[in-house]
Design an enzyme around this catalytic site. Structure first.
Site, PDB file in Angstrom:
ATOM      1  N   THR A 111       3.641   1.616  -0.498  1.00  0.00           N
ATOM      2  CA  THR A 111       2.969   1.746  -0.378  1.00  0.00           C
ATOM      3  C   THR A 111       3.277   2.217   0.991  1.00  0.00           C
ATOM      4  O   THR A 111       3.806   1.206   1.708  1.00  0.00           O
ATOM      5  CB  THR A 111       1.125   1.670  -0.344  1.00  0.00           C
ATOM      6  OG1 THR A 111       0.652   2.781   0.231  1.00  0.00           O
ATOM      7  CG2 THR A 111       1.031   0.377   0.269  1.00  0.00           C
ATOM      8  N   CYS A 169      -4.792   1.491   7.845  1.00  0.00           N
ATOM      9  CA  CYS A 169      -5.773   0.960   6.166  1.00  0.00           C
ATOM     10  C   CYS A 169      -4.585   0.177   6.065  1.00  0.00           C
ATOM     11  O   CYS A 169      -3.658  -1.195   6.757  1.00  0.00           O
ATOM     12  CB  CYS A 169      -4.988   1.682   4.848  1.00  0.00           C
ATOM     13  SG  CYS A 169      -5.782   3.765   4.835  1.00  0.00           S
ATOM     14  N   HIS A 203      -4.992  -0.106  -2.161  1.00  0.00           N
ATOM     15  CA  HIS A 203      -5.052   0.637  -0.646  1.00  0.00           C
ATOM     16  C   HIS A 203      -6.670   0.604  -0.002  1.00  0.00           C
ATOM     17  O   HIS A 203      -6.731   2.276  -0.482  1.00  0.00           O
ATOM     18  CB  HIS A 203      -3.931   1.461  -0.521  1.00  0.00           C
ATOM     19  CG  HIS A 203      -3.416   2.148   0.603  1.00  0.00           C
ATOM     20  ND1 HIS A 203      -2.374   2.686   0.490  1.00  0.00           N
ATOM     21  CD2 HIS A 203      -3.805   2.398   1.436  1.00  0.00           C
ATOM     22  CE1 HIS A 203      -1.813   3.417   2.097  1.00  0.00           C
ATOM     23  NE2 HIS A 203      -3.745   2.959   2.764  1.00  0.00           N
TER      24      HIS A 203
END
Length: 182
Positions: free
Chosen positions: A55, A60, A77
């Protein structure tokens, strides 16, 4: 859906910054697993075996929870620090996304007493002259750490805050993590 390469030009990164950050669980990039998935914001994934999850994080947070002895683990996430009653958007919020990840990992057969967590992200990408500790990234990091503490899952590695986005690779089979600034 695979991420498209970025087309805008960026200034060259100094060699010292280009090295991957070594977190306590890994000193180098894990070898490629048999299966690789890209995790988008607002998603989570839990699997068994030789699987890696990749990712990209800005403000985030990605929480990785795993039981290395059973080769079970997963990653979420999330984008927002609060909680929500809306089931449709619940994986976008830290506490509900982390509880959902824990549930999935336990359903796959992980033993709760062996679970370990690793937490990444929470950058402050937009500097507006205010104090960084009040930004969305730091609020997300705080939400992740508080949720894991409430769930009594120890955090064994983290790379939080800063001013740069990160690329993260989590390998479920051995729990290794590779993270580098981008």
């Amino acid at each position: 859906m695979t991420p498209r390469p970025e087309t805008r030009s960026r200034p060259a990164m100094p060699r010292s910054e280009a090295k991957a950050l070594a977190v306590p669980s890994s000193k180098s990039r894990p070898r490629d697993a048999n299966v690789s998935f890209f995790l988008h914001p607002g998603d989570l994934m839990a699997r068994v075996g030789d699987v890696q999850i990749v990712t990209i994080l800005g403000s985030c947070i990605a929480v990785c929870i795993g039981d290395c002895a059973k080769h079970i683990g997963g990653m979420n996430h999330f984008q927002m620090p609060g909680d929500t009653a809306n089931k449709k958007d619940s994986l976008r919020f830290g506490p509900s996304a982390t509880r959902a990840l824990l549930d999935q990992v336990l359903k796959l057969g992980a033993k709760r007493q062996r679970l370990e967590a690793k937490v990444f992200g929470g950058a402050s990408l937009l500097h507006d002259g205010t104090r960084q500790e009040r930004g969305l990234g730091s609020e997300n990091a705080k939400a992740a750490l508080q949720t894991l503490a409430a769930l009594r899952i120890p955090v064994v590695a983290s790379d939080l805050g800063g001013r740069r986005a990160r690329k993260l690779i989590y390998r479920i089979e051995d729990g290794s993590v590779w993270v580098r600034p981008i």
